[in-house]
Motif scaffolding. Sequence first.
Motif, mmCIF file in Angstrom:
data_model
loop_
_atom_site.group_PDB
_atom_site.id
_atom_site.type_symbol
_atom_site.label_atom_id
_atom_site.label_comp_id
_atom_site.label_asym_id
_atom_site.label_seq_id
_atom_site.Cartn_x
_atom_site.Cartn_y
_atom_site.Cartn_z
ATOM 1 N N UNK A 5 0.814 -1.217 0.000
ATOM 2 C CA UNK A 5 0.000 0.000 0.000
ATOM 3 C C UNK A 5 0.849 1.270 0.000
ATOM 4 N N UNK A 6 2.152 1.158 0.216
ATOM 5 C CA UNK A 6 3.037 2.320 0.162
ATOM 6 C C UNK A 6 3.418 2.688 -1.271
ATOM 7 N N UNK A 7 3.140 1.796 -2.200
ATOM 8 C CA UNK A 7 3.487 2.045 -3.593
ATOM 9 C C UNK A 7 2.445 2.956 -4.236
ATOM 10 N N UNK A 8 2.857 3.657 -5.276
ATOM 11 C CA UNK A 8 2.001 4.628 -5.954
ATOM 12 C C UNK A 8 1.198 3.939 -7.055
ATOM 13 N N UNK A 9 -0.086 3.736 -6.772
ATOM 14 C CA UNK A 9 -0.988 3.051 -7.693
ATOM 15 C C UNK A 9 -1.987 4.074 -8.230
#
Length: 162
Positions: A5-9
């Motif tokens: 969830x820390x990744x940029x989606x």
Amino acid sequence: MMDAMQYNITVRKGMFDGETCFEARVAELPDVAEYGDTYEEAYELALDSIETTAAIFAEKGKQMPAPIVSAEDFSGRVTLRLAKTLHRSLASVADQEGVSLNQHMVNVLSYYSGYCQGQVSTQQTKGYWATSAHYKAPTKSGARPKLRVVSTSSPQQQVGYS
């Protein structure tokens, strides 16, 4: 432990292969694209792809790309301690060029950070247009520094002044 969830989606609705659906992309993993009938489904598939990619990378002994830190997490303010001679030199060149010391330092840092090369996307910079200056040290004869102005609006057009 890695948190997907820390990744940029980013998820967007669109027409893909003649079908209306939601596409999820991961900024740190440009080859990842997941499609779903709903926003939530596409997002969950992207999270699963991040976790799967991390497991495969770990298995192969490869480093998983770290999440990109958002520019909003930075204030844009930096306090520096400089040697007095460097401070004097920077202030002198800024004065000669008719710009503030702050603007001169932003120009020099922008140049060396790749803004003049167009290496930072306009999406990351939010329309930041910089004019960068590269100064050569004065010669022993006391000649004025040479200035090369580079604009990010057209990286191919570089104007040089001597």
